[in-house]
Design a protein around this motif. Structure first.
Motif, PDB file in Angstrom:
ATOM      1  N   HIS A 204      22.160  -0.914  33.769  1.00  0.00           N
ATOM      2  CA  HIS A 204      23.178  -0.362  33.327  1.00  0.00           C
ATOM      3  C   HIS A 204      24.454  -0.179  34.393  1.00  0.00           C
ATOM      4  O   HIS A 204      25.617  -0.226  34.336  1.00  0.00           O
ATOM      5  N   VAL A 205      23.851   0.011  35.788  1.00  0.00           N
ATOM      6  CA  VAL A 205      24.938   0.168  36.769  1.00  0.00           C
ATOM      7  C   VAL A 205      25.491  -1.195  37.126  1.00  0.00           C
ATOM      8  O   VAL A 205      26.816  -1.384  37.423  1.00  0.00           O
ATOM      9  N   SER A 206      24.772  -2.119  36.870  1.00  0.00           N
ATOM     10  CA  SER A 206      25.113  -3.683  37.158  1.00  0.00           C
ATOM     11  C   SER A 206      26.217  -3.841  36.201  1.00  0.00           C
ATOM     12  O   SER A 206      27.220  -4.510  36.464  1.00  0.00           O
ATOM     13  N   SER A 207      25.840  -3.511  34.865  1.00  0.00           N
ATOM     14  CA  SER A 207      26.802  -3.875  33.493  1.00  0.00           C
ATOM     15  C   SER A 207      28.311  -3.060  33.839  1.00  0.00           C
ATOM     16  O   SER A 207      29.258  -3.529  33.843  1.00  0.00           O
ATOM     17  N   LEU A 208      28.134  -1.770  34.333  1.00  0.00           N
ATOM     18  CA  LEU A 208      29.148  -0.919  34.587  1.00  0.00           C
ATOM     19  C   LEU A 208      29.823  -1.258  35.618  1.00  0.00           C
ATOM     20  O   LEU A 208      31.301  -1.527  35.625  1.00  0.00           O
ATOM     21  N   ARG A 209      29.310  -1.771  36.756  1.00  0.00           N
ATOM     22  CA  ARG A 209      29.990  -2.325  38.266  1.00  0.00           C
ATOM     23  C   ARG A 209      30.794  -3.463  37.927  1.00  0.00           C
ATOM     24  O   ARG A 209      31.831  -3.586  38.071  1.00  0.00           O
ATOM     25  N   LYS A 210      30.377  -4.701  36.679  1.00  0.00           N
ATOM     26  CA  LYS A 210      31.069  -5.568  36.426  1.00  0.00           C
ATOM     27  C   LYS A 210      32.336  -5.239  35.790  1.00  0.00           C
ATOM     28  O   LYS A 210      33.739  -5.922  35.899  1.00  0.00           O
ATOM     29  N   LYS A 211      32.451  -4.194  34.873  1.00  0.00           N
ATOM     30  CA  LYS A 211      33.472  -3.846  33.993  1.00  0.00           C
ATOM     31  C   LYS A 211      34.450  -3.175  34.884  1.00  0.00           C
ATOM     32  O   LYS A 211      35.608  -3.204  34.681  1.00  0.00           O
ATOM     33  N   LEU A 212      33.835  -2.421  36.057  1.00  0.00           N
ATOM     34  CA  LEU A 212      34.946  -1.652  37.054  1.00  0.00           C
ATOM     35  C   LEU A 212      35.419  -2.436  38.028  1.00  0.00           C
ATOM     36  O   LEU A 212      36.684  -2.180  38.453  1.00  0.00           O
ATOM     37  N   GLU A 213      35.212  -3.695  38.389  1.00  0.00           N
ATOM     38  CA  GLU A 213      35.451  -4.328  39.357  1.00  0.00           C
ATOM     39  C   GLU A 213      36.884  -5.412  38.810  1.00  0.00           C
ATOM     40  O   GLU A 213      37.466  -6.084  39.591  1.00  0.00           O
ATOM     41  N   LEU A 214      36.994  -5.265  37.580  1.00  0.00           N
ATOM     42  CA  LEU A 214      38.105  -6.290  36.867  1.00  0.00           C
ATOM     43  C   LEU A 214      39.604  -5.631  37.144  1.00  0.00           C
ATOM     44  O   LEU A 214      39.677  -4.661  36.803  1.00  0.00           O
ATOM     45  N   ASN A 215      40.030  -6.398  38.264  1.00  0.00           N
ATOM     46  CA  ASN A 215      41.526  -6.118  38.551  1.00  0.00           C
ATOM     47  C   ASN A 215      41.866  -4.650  38.955  1.00  0.00           C
ATOM     48  O   ASN A 215      42.737  -4.186  39.007  1.00  0.00           O
ATOM     49  N   GLN A 216      40.806  -4.201  39.846  1.00  0.00           N
ATOM     50  CA  GLN A 216      41.091  -3.018  40.662  1.00  0.00           C
ATOM     51  C   GLN A 216      40.095  -3.081  41.785  1.00  0.00           C
ATOM     52  O   GLN A 216      39.032  -3.530  41.920  1.00  0.00           O
ATOM     53  N   GLN A 217      40.605  -2.455  42.916  1.00  0.00           N
ATOM     54  CA  GLN A 217      40.011  -2.266  44.099  1.00  0.00           C
ATOM     55  C   GLN A 217      39.733  -0.942  44.507  1.00  0.00           C
ATOM     56  O   GLN A 217      39.372  -0.656  45.874  1.00  0.00           O
ATOM     57  N   THR A 218      40.221  -0.003  43.886  1.00  0.00           N
ATOM     58  CA  THR A 218      40.020   1.303  44.400  1.00  0.00           C
ATOM     59  C   THR A 218      38.978   2.165  44.122  1.00  0.00           C
ATOM     60  O   THR A 218      38.716   3.159  44.824  1.00  0.00           O
ATOM     61  N   VAL A 219      37.967   1.737  43.323  1.00  0.00           N
ATOM     62  CA  VAL A 219      36.855   2.586  42.865  1.00  0.00           C
ATOM     63  C   VAL A 219      35.716   1.354  42.883  1.00  0.00           C
ATOM     64  O   VAL A 219      35.648   0.440  42.159  1.00  0.00           O
ATOM     65  N   GLN A 220      34.690   1.672  43.648  1.00  0.00           N
ATOM     66  CA  GLN A 220      33.455   0.567  43.673  1.00  0.00           C
ATOM     67  C   GLN A 220      32.229   1.482  43.743  1.00  0.00           C
ATOM     68  O   GLN A 220      32.149   2.723  43.941  1.00  0.00           O
TER      69      GLN A 220
END
Length: 243
Positions: A204-220
């Motif tokens: 679930h974290v892996s899937s979530l990380r991929k969605k959050l990494e799209l077009n933004q660099q402020t949250v990882q």
């Protein structure tokens, strides 16, 4: 009224085992032996839970699950898979399965997982039906999270998260910069009675990380080897929590 259960399984022995024991617990069961017919039933009838074999004739379980989620069917799904088939489990969870049982399985495990998945599903329905008064919003860089509405926006665009992905994100977002162990995430998001392993958290974290990494660099979401995860926000972005 008893809960109605759909069993999509082509092995008669397994289908009988599931049917017999769930019936003893008061569930109303229906068995379908192939993927296409199972998909049709799942799309057009109301079930409390679906048991889905992965190796089905014609349309396999992965295809059935994918089509269900693509068409907005949120019915909880427990996949049935062969023992030691970790890749199948991971793929099934990524496609939106709620839990899994490896064959052969015992009656106690079957009933425990069924009850746990139904309990979690109903808790989520209660949360989604909750009031919007006093609405909170968590702002983390380019990310906005609305806990009361189960909504997340990235760069102003709504992003789709599965319920468990949302709960993982929310728990991390309320504790930015703090290392959260896999056990903590498992207990808080899935519950103490969840029988699945920590691999579920990682998927679930892996899937979530991929969605959050799209077009933004402020949250990882950073991995802490052997421990768990922490959510990091760049210094220039800051974070806020309002009510």
């Amino acid at each position: 009224m008893s809960d109605k259960v759909l069993i999509i399984e082509d092995e008669p022995t397994i289908a009988r085992l599931v049917t017999y024991n769930l019936s003893l617990e008061g569930y109303e069961t229906e068995v379908v032996g192939n993927g296409a017919e199972g998909l049709h039933h799942a799309m057009h009838e109301d079930y409390a839970i679906i048991f889905l074999d992965l190796m089905l004739p014609g349309m396999n379980g992965f295809e059935v699950l994918q089509k269900l989620r693509q068409n907005g069917v949120k019915t909880p799904v427990i996949i049935l898979t062969a023992r030691n088939a970790e890749e199948e489990v991971v793929q099934g969870l990524k496609l939106g399965a709620d839990d899994y049982i490896t064959k052969p399985f015992g009656v106690a495990e079957l009933l425990a997982r069924t009850a746990a998945v139904l309990r979690r599903s109903r808790n989520e329905e209660t949360k989604e039906a909750g009031t919007e008064s006093g609405e909170r919003v968590i702002t983390l860089g380019d990310l906005q999270i609305y806990p009361d509405k189960y909504e997340v926006f990235l760069n102003g665009q709504w992003i789709t998260l599965r319920p468990k992905e949302f709960e993982v994100l929310l728990y991390l977002a309320e504790r930015p910069g703090i290392v959260i162990t896999r056990d903590d995430l498992m207990n808080v998001v899935w519950g103490f009675d969840y029988i699945g392993g920590q691999r579920t958290v990682d998927v679930h974290v892996s899937s979530l990380r991929k969605k959050l990494e799209l077009n933004q660099q402020t949250v990882q979401i950073e991995s802490i080897r052997g421990v768990g995860y922490k959510l990091m926000v760049s210094r220039k972005s800051g974070s806020t929590l309002t009510k």
